[in-house]
Design an enzyme around this catalytic site. Sequence first.
Site, mmCIF file in Angstrom:
data_model
loop_
_atom_site.group_PDB
_atom_site.id
_atom_site.type_symbol
_atom_site.label_atom_id
_atom_site.label_comp_id
_atom_site.label_asym_id
_atom_site.label_seq_id
_atom_site.Cartn_x
_atom_site.Cartn_y
_atom_site.Cartn_z
ATOM 1 N N VAL A 35 0.826 -1.203 0.000
ATOM 2 C CA VAL A 35 0.000 0.000 0.000
ATOM 3 C C VAL A 35 0.865 1.258 0.000
ATOM 4 O O VAL A 35 1.945 1.280 0.589
ATOM 5 C CB VAL A 35 -0.968 -0.002 1.212
ATOM 6 N N CYS A 36 0.362 2.283 -0.689
ATOM 7 C CA CYS A 36 0.941 3.629 -0.628
ATOM 8 C C CYS A 36 -0.239 4.598 -0.485
ATOM 9 O O CYS A 36 -1.300 4.211 -0.011
ATOM 10 C CB CYS A 36 1.802 3.925 -1.857
ATOM 11 N N ARG A 37 -0.078 5.825 -0.887
ATOM 12 C CA ARG A 37 -1.159 6.804 -0.733
ATOM 13 C C ARG A 37 -2.328 6.512 -1.673
ATOM 14 O O ARG A 37 -3.471 6.455 -1.258
ATOM 15 C CB ARG A 37 -0.640 8.222 -0.971
ATOM 16 N N GLY A 61 -1.914 4.140 -4.684
ATOM 17 C CA GLY A 61 -1.773 2.898 -5.427
ATOM 18 C C GLY A 61 -0.699 2.881 -6.489
ATOM 19 O O GLY A 61 -0.403 1.822 -7.036
ATOM 20 N N MET A 91 -4.048 4.042 0.546
ATOM 21 C CA MET A 91 -4.591 4.436 1.846
ATOM 22 C C MET A 91 -5.798 5.362 1.696
ATOM 23 O O MET A 91 -6.641 5.418 2.588
ATOM 24 C CB MET A 91 -3.516 5.111 2.709
#
Length: 112
Positions: free
Chosen positions: A62-64, A66, A91
């Site tokens: 996961v990141c901010r 995708g 996220m």
Amino acid sequence: MFGRNQVPGVGADEVPAEAYLLDVREDDEWAAGHAPDARHMPMHTVPARLDEIPTDGDVVVVCRSGGRSAQVVAYLLAAGRDNVRNLDGGMMAWARAGRPMISEDGGAPQVA
């Protein structure tokens, strides 16, 4: 490099409870808010820390939003991992789905 739509993904509401959630955002993003059981490993550190990522069980990256996590999933697939998926929408999608979040700075958790 693979594009975001060419890696396996999973929606925020479909992440298995037992999944290893690998958060590849930067330190300030992590501190602002993350999933309670996530493991933090900034994207640029993944190659050097590859042995810390499980080779069995579900690994959800996961990141901010995708994009960075999709790049990490592509890297892990190229490294022979077949148990990794991208958290579609990152996220931001996690927060929209009402999934639990905590912060490291004592404030209300948020996606930075």
